[in-house]
Write an enzyme that holds these catalytic residues in place. Structure first.
Site, PDB file in Angstrom:
ATOM      1  N   ARG A 152      50.325   2.587   9.980  1.00 37.29           N
ATOM      2  CA  ARG A 152      50.184   4.028   9.738  1.00 37.29           C
ATOM      3  C   ARG A 152      50.074   4.270   8.244  1.00 37.29           C
ATOM      4  NH1 ARG A 152      52.347   9.280  11.755  1.00 37.29           N
ATOM      5  NH2 ARG A 152      51.341  10.741  10.340  1.00 37.29           N
ATOM      6  N   ARG A 165      45.708   8.289  14.378  1.00 34.24           N
ATOM      7  CA  ARG A 165      46.701   7.347  13.859  1.00 34.24           C
ATOM      8  C   ARG A 165      47.013   6.254  14.866  1.00 34.24           C
ATOM      9  NH1 ARG A 165      50.066  12.636  14.190  1.00 34.24           N
ATOM     10  NH2 ARG A 165      48.197  13.146  13.108  1.00 34.24           N
ATOM     11  N   ASP A 194      52.545   7.308  15.723  1.00 36.40           N
ATOM     12  CA  ASP A 194      53.231   8.485  15.208  1.00 36.40           C
ATOM     13  C   ASP A 194      54.593   8.544  15.878  1.00 36.40           C
ATOM     14  OD1 ASP A 194      53.636  10.893  13.852  1.00 36.40           O
ATOM     15  OD2 ASP A 194      52.791  12.087  15.480  1.00 36.40           O
ATOM     16  N   ASP A 242      58.155  10.726  15.812  1.00 37.54           N
ATOM     17  CA  ASP A 242      58.795  11.958  15.345  1.00 37.54           C
ATOM     18  C   ASP A 242      60.209  12.057  15.883  1.00 37.54           C
ATOM     19  OD1 ASP A 242      56.587  13.106  13.930  1.00 37.54           O
ATOM     20  OD2 ASP A 242      55.697  13.698  15.841  1.00 37.54           O
TER      21      ASP A 242
END
Length: 173
Positions: free
Chosen positions: A85, A95, A98, A100
């Site tokens: 990334r 991407r 990811d 989060d």
């Protein structure tokens, strides 16, 4: 140290997204002081705010951790980097991975480095559907109930992938 529960959104749309999401979840489980307790099904989702790119594969995992929220975030950033990334790209660009930090217990945090709950999670069906699958209709601290948030996500395409890649449509109009 007391173990806390946290929820992490996992997604990818470059390379082999399905494999990368599953490998990333395995990587999270191998981090000291983080243990994956449960994961949602995988979901194929259309990109939001940047439609001219491949669909994403997304999931949500619940972890137990003795790390503080900022340390969890740093582990997520390091894992993203291991998967290639690059953070110098525009927001919402394609991407390879990811990760989060969506929620950390019932904590509400708004600092320069980190906001919990994740500031856009209530607008993202690709987060809400897998979270509902894992936890049922619970209240997101400072935001509201999952079902209410899901009902507000009009027009987002989310396809739940089942074993054997059979698809179940979960569109919200």
């Amino acid at each position: 140290m007391l173990r806390k529960r946290a929820w992490i959104g996992v997604g990818a749309n470059l390379g082999e997204p399905r494999n990368q999401v599953l490998e990333a979840i395995d990587c999270l489980d191998r981090i000291d002081q983080i243990a994956v307790e449960a994961r949602s099904a995988l979901y194929q989702t259309a990109p939001i705010e940047a439609p001219d790119q491949p669909d994403f594969i997304n999931a949500v995992v619940r972890v137990g951790t003795t790390l503080d929220p900022l340390s969890v975030l740093n582990c997520l950033l390091q894992t993203e980097e291991q998967f290639g990334r690059m953070r110098d790209r525009p927001r919402n660009s394609p991407r390879r991975l990811d990760l989060d930090l969506l929620l950390y217990g019932n904590k509400v945090l708004n600092s320069r480095e980190l906001t919990i709950p994740h500031p856009r999670m209530q607008q993202r069906l690709f987060v809400l559907e897998p979270l509902m699958e894992l936890e049922g209709n619970f209240e997101i601290p400072g935001v509201g109930f999952l079902a209410t948030c899901i009902n507000a996500c009009h027009g987002q395409r989310v396809i739940k992938l089942t074993d054997g890649d059979r698809k179940t449509i979960a569109d919200v109009d």
